[in-house]
Design an enzyme around this catalytic site. Structure first.
Site, PDB file in Angstrom:
ATOM      1  N   ALA A 168      78.189  40.460  61.484  1.00 31.19           N
ATOM      2  CA  ALA A 168      77.040  41.257  61.027  1.00 31.19           C
ATOM      3  C   ALA A 168      76.064  41.430  62.177  1.00 31.19           C
ATOM      4  O   ALA A 168      75.975  40.572  63.059  1.00 31.19           O
ATOM      5  CB  ALA A 168      76.332  40.572  59.862  1.00 31.19           C
TER       6      ALA A 168
ATOM      7  N   ALA B 216      73.006  41.069  61.999  1.00 30.88           N
ATOM      8  CA  ALA B 216      71.954  40.069  61.857  1.00 30.88           C
ATOM      9  C   ALA B 216      72.367  38.706  62.408  1.00 30.88           C
ATOM     10  O   ALA B 216      71.519  37.842  62.599  1.00 30.88           O
ATOM     11  CB  ALA B 216      71.566  39.922  60.395  1.00 30.88           C
ATOM     12  N   TYR B 217      73.648  38.510  62.671  1.00 29.99           N
ATOM     13  CA  TYR B 217      74.099  37.221  63.196  1.00 29.99           C
ATOM     14  C   TYR B 217      73.670  37.096  64.649  1.00 29.99           C
ATOM     15  O   TYR B 217      74.200  37.757  65.534  1.00 29.99           O
ATOM     16  CB  TYR B 217      75.618  37.072  63.106  1.00 29.99           C
ATOM     17  N   ASN B 218      72.665  36.276  64.868  1.00 31.63           N
ATOM     18  CA  ASN B 218      72.157  35.994  66.213  1.00 31.63           C
ATOM     19  C   ASN B 218      71.784  37.262  66.976  1.00 31.63           C
ATOM     20  O   ASN B 218      72.171  37.462  68.125  1.00 31.63           O
ATOM     21  CB  ASN B 218      73.159  35.137  66.988  1.00 31.63           C
TER      22      ASN B 218
END
Length: 77
Positions: free
Chosen positions: A45, A47-49
């Site tokens: 995603a 939004a992952y890191n």
């Protein structure tokens, strides 16, 4: 998938920790091992890191993209 030649592994490899707890080189080793074990589906995603997970996954799959399926979620804050 029924009616297609698409083959999806029973297990999906999640990449949420790529770019935080897992370095790029360790992620590549994990992806290599997953592919060797028959896993061909990866989840990520934006939004992952802060998108680092997607960047690491993309780099690790370079040249092998036709062998895998990638699910990603977008527009997460």
């Amino acid at each position: 998938m029924p009616g297609t030649d698409l083959r999806v592994s029973r297990l999906v490899f999640g990449t949420m920790t790529f770019g935080s707890q897992v370095s790029g080189s360790d992620a590549r080793a994990m992806i290599d091992r997953s592919l060797e074990s028959g896993i061909n589906m990866f989840d990520t995603a934006n939004a992952y890191n802060a998108g680092e997970s997607e960047r690491i996954l993309g780099a690790a799959l370079q040249g092998r993209r036709h062998d895998v399926l990638v699910a990603t979620k977008v527009f997460n804050p």
